[in-house]
Design a protein around this motif. Structure first.
Motif, PDB file in Angstrom:
ATOM      1  N   TRP A 193      14.333   9.603 100.991  1.00 39.51           N
ATOM      2  CA  TRP A 193      12.948   9.926 101.306  1.00 39.51           C
ATOM      3  C   TRP A 193      12.874  11.126 102.239  1.00 39.51           C
ATOM      4  O   TRP A 193      12.055  12.025 102.054  1.00 39.51           O
ATOM      5  CB  TRP A 193      12.291   8.706 101.954  1.00 39.51           C
ATOM      6  N   SER A 194      13.714  11.182 103.271  1.00 36.79           N
ATOM      7  CA  SER A 194      13.644  12.250 104.256  1.00 36.79           C
ATOM      8  C   SER A 194      13.957  13.596 103.622  1.00 36.79           C
ATOM      9  O   SER A 194      13.292  14.593 103.897  1.00 36.79           O
ATOM     10  CB  SER A 194      14.621  11.961 105.402  1.00 36.79           C
ATOM     11  N   ARG A 195      14.974  13.662 102.787  1.00 36.54           N
ATOM     12  CA  ARG A 195      15.346  14.936 102.177  1.00 36.54           C
ATOM     13  C   ARG A 195      14.243  15.433 101.253  1.00 36.54           C
ATOM     14  O   ARG A 195      13.981  16.628 101.149  1.00 36.54           O
ATOM     15  CB  ARG A 195      16.660  14.778 101.395  1.00 36.54           C
ATOM     16  N   HIS A 222      17.241   4.849 103.503  1.00 34.36           N
ATOM     17  CA  HIS A 222      16.239   5.496 102.668  1.00 34.36           C
ATOM     18  C   HIS A 222      14.849   4.917 102.885  1.00 34.36           C
ATOM     19  O   HIS A 222      13.992   4.992 102.009  1.00 34.36           O
ATOM     20  CB  HIS A 222      16.639   5.373 101.193  1.00 34.36           C
ATOM     21  N   SER A 223      14.636   4.338 104.052  1.00 33.47           N
ATOM     22  CA  SER A 223      13.317   3.786 104.378  1.00 33.47           C
ATOM     23  C   SER A 223      12.276   4.893 104.433  1.00 33.47           C
ATOM     24  O   SER A 223      12.560   6.049 104.771  1.00 33.47           O
ATOM     25  CB  SER A 223      13.380   3.058 105.719  1.00 33.47           C
ATOM     26  N   ALA A 224      11.039   4.539 104.103  1.00 34.26           N
ATOM     27  CA  ALA A 224       9.946   5.511 104.144  1.00 34.26           C
ATOM     28  C   ALA A 224       9.671   5.990 105.557  1.00 34.26           C
ATOM     29  O   ALA A 224       9.127   7.073 105.758  1.00 34.26           O
ATOM     30  CB  ALA A 224       8.686   4.891 103.545  1.00 34.26           C
ATOM     31  N   LEU A 225      10.033   5.188 106.574  1.00 39.08           N
ATOM     32  CA  LEU A 225       9.802   5.571 107.956  1.00 39.08           C
ATOM     33  C   LEU A 225      10.989   6.295 108.574  1.00 39.08           C
ATOM     34  O   LEU A 225      10.916   6.707 109.729  1.00 39.08           O
ATOM     35  CB  LEU A 225       9.466   4.325 108.793  1.00 39.08           C
ATOM     36  N   VAL A 237      11.711   1.400  97.302  1.00 36.14           N
ATOM     37  CA  VAL A 237      12.116   1.096  98.681  1.00 36.14           C
ATOM     38  C   VAL A 237      10.892   0.809  99.537  1.00 36.14           C
ATOM     39  O   VAL A 237      10.873  -0.131 100.345  1.00 36.14           O
ATOM     40  CB  VAL A 237      12.945   2.252  99.266  1.00 36.14           C
ATOM     41  N   LEU A 238       9.843   1.604  99.343  1.00 29.65           N
ATOM     42  CA  LEU A 238       8.634   1.421 100.141  1.00 29.65           C
ATOM     43  C   LEU A 238       7.955   0.091  99.840  1.00 29.65           C
ATOM     44  O   LEU A 238       7.557  -0.646 100.766  1.00 29.65           O
ATOM     45  CB  LEU A 238       7.676   2.580  99.870  1.00 29.65           C
ATOM     46  N   THR A 239       7.799  -0.248  98.572  1.00 36.70           N
ATOM     47  CA  THR A 239       7.152  -1.519  98.222  1.00 36.70           C
ATOM     48  C   THR A 239       7.993  -2.714  98.654  1.00 36.70           C
ATOM     49  O   THR A 239       7.446  -3.763  99.006  1.00 36.70           O
ATOM     50  CB  THR A 239       6.891  -1.587  96.707  1.00 36.70           C
TER      51      THR A 239
END
Length: 463
Positions: A193-195, A262-265, A366-368
């Motif tokens: 997610w960050s990349r 790979h968390s959204a946060l 991952v987010l859900t």
């Protein structure tokens, strides 16, 4: 002419006694996979060593069919309790207050016993004992002092219980989970997610993501905790906290590391921590609360209210109102977490609408997954609040610490009418959070459908 003889085939072969087939030994040093295909290939050759699966217990070794509960009046040997493993320096706060006066006592594990030997002052209408840390010597002292039920003590020491309320003859036990986001200092490469969010050019976005390309330096899968700040403020102390994935993720450490990385946060240097909070309400108008490490998050706002004579907590010295204040603060800490997820899914929605890519589905999954686990901690609070509001002082009979049944008597633990009214406000907050999470989950499902429909149309046009 020489006769050819065929060796007799043995009727039984001990496969374990046979020498292993000759093959080239692989290097003991294995690099991390650089692609999902390589990760799957590595999983096929994973060691088949048997694992032992048993529940995580504190206080005694778990065995099927054992005697339920932990009696603080018995010796350590009766429960296989290790004093070294269950000892922790606790921060203990005792607040004695009435309508006109308030007195605070800061205690330690050693000074608690001396304090409990002193008689309770006559002017004290309500007492709140707040313990930060789980240590057997403190639990034993307070358990014997207040006659806490052995089942409640066992639930308090095993920190992965469901949110609930249990009523006994002279006290009630409430179990809840405190959820909050914590700043984390991460090193190494960013996650999936960050990349994706920090890519500066179209060329960078076209590069396939590399799952598991770097270890998460802040994580330690051996003990189930990470190092992070105890509160959203970066000036708060750093301690060991259990993340949302570690609280619900099960024994698969590799999956937990992947989901956390790979968390959204993660791109915001935030993580969601979860810890169990145990609250007792006794018949002598006393509230006891036990936290694993984050008592200051709840303690500070409640002390501010208690030090102000015009607040409801001071004008109505009621221990059930203190319990309501604790539950209310726990729910309030969860609101910023839901807002952070709402912000994350909003950013991802813009990416999907402007440039849908099949790799967005991984970030959405991952987010859900995180939102579903977060909701599983919030939804039971609604039932907890309704149970407390519906409680009536009815005749009940429960065995005491000795296991012998007590005489049938009315429960002396009462939830005041004012507490019931303000618990309704807590219920409203919980419903708003769960409704928001449901809406975000539906939006994520719609985005996944949009991604596949868009790519299906593109492939059809190309053909």
């Amino acid at each position: 002419m020489r006769a050819h003889t065929t060796p007799t085939r043995p009727t039984h072969i001990d496969l374990e006694a046979q020498p292993p087939p000759a093959h080239k030994l692989s290097s003991p040093i294995q690099k991390l996979p650089s692609s999902p295909a390589e990760s799957i290939k590595r999983r096929i050759h994973r060691s088949s060593t048997a694992k032992t699966y048993r529940p995580e217990r504190r206080g005694r070794e778990w065995t099927p069919g054992q005697e339920p509960g932990i009696d603080p009046a018995e010796s350590h040997d009766a429960h296989d309790i290790s004093a070294t493993h269950l000892y922790e320096e606790c921060e203990i706060l005792v607040v004695d207050f009435s309508t006109d006066l308030i007195d605070l006592h800061r205690l330690t594990n050693r000074s608690l016993a001396e304090f409990l030997e002193e008689p309770r002052p006559q002017w004290v209408e309500c007492r709140w004992i707040n313990v930060n840390g789980l240590s057997w010597d403190v639990i034993k002292l307070l358990g014997n002092e207040k006659g806490l039920h052995r089942l409640a003590i066992e639930d308090m020491m095993n920190t992965r219980n469901r949110t609930k309320a249990d009523f006994y003859s002279d006290h009630t036990y409430n179990s809840d989970d405190e959820k909050k986001w914590n700043p984390q200092k991460r090193k190494g490469k960013l996650g999936l997610w960050s990349r994706w969010r920090t890519s500066k050019s179209r060329h960078d976005r076209d590069k396939p993501p590399q799952p598991l390309d770097a270890p998460a330096d802040t994580h330690n899968p051996t003990n189930g905790f990470i190092t992070a700040h105890t509160s959203p403020s970066t000036t708060s102390r750093v301690t060991q906290l259990r993340t949302l994935q570690r609280y619900h993720g099960g024994p698969n450490e590799e999956r937990i590391l992947f989901m956390e990385k790979h968390s959204a946060l993660a791109s915001k240097n935030l993580g969601v921590s979860v810890e169990q909070v145990s609250v007792f309400l006794t018949a002598d108008n006393t509230a006891l609360s036990f936290f694993e490490s984050s008592a200051e998050d709840i303690e500070s706002p409640i002390l501010t209210r208690l030090n102000t004579p015009e607040t409801i907590l001071r004008r109505v010295p009621d221990a059930s109102m203190v319990v309501q204040a604790i539950i209310d603060a726990i729910v309030d800490l969860a609101i910023p977490v839901a807002t952070a997820y709402q912000d994350a899914i909003g950013e991802l929605e813009l990416d999907v609408l402007t440039e849908a890519d099949i790799r967005h589905t991984t970030a959405l999954y991952v987010l859900t997954s995180e939102m579903s686990q977060f909701k599983s901690n919030i939804s039971p609070i609604v039932n907890l609040v309704r149970t407390l509001r519906d409680h009536k002082s009815e005749p009940i009979q429960t065995p005491g610490l000795s296991g012998k049944p007590n005489k049938l008597s009315s429960s002396s633990v009462a939830i005041s009418s004012m507490t019931s009214i303000y618990l309704g406000d807590v219920e409203d907050h919980c419903i708003l959070i769960t409704d928001s999470l449901d809406q975000m989950r539906r939006a994520a499902d719609n985005m996944i459908d949009l991604i596949f429909n868009t790519h299906g149309k593109m492939e059809a046009e190309m053909n």
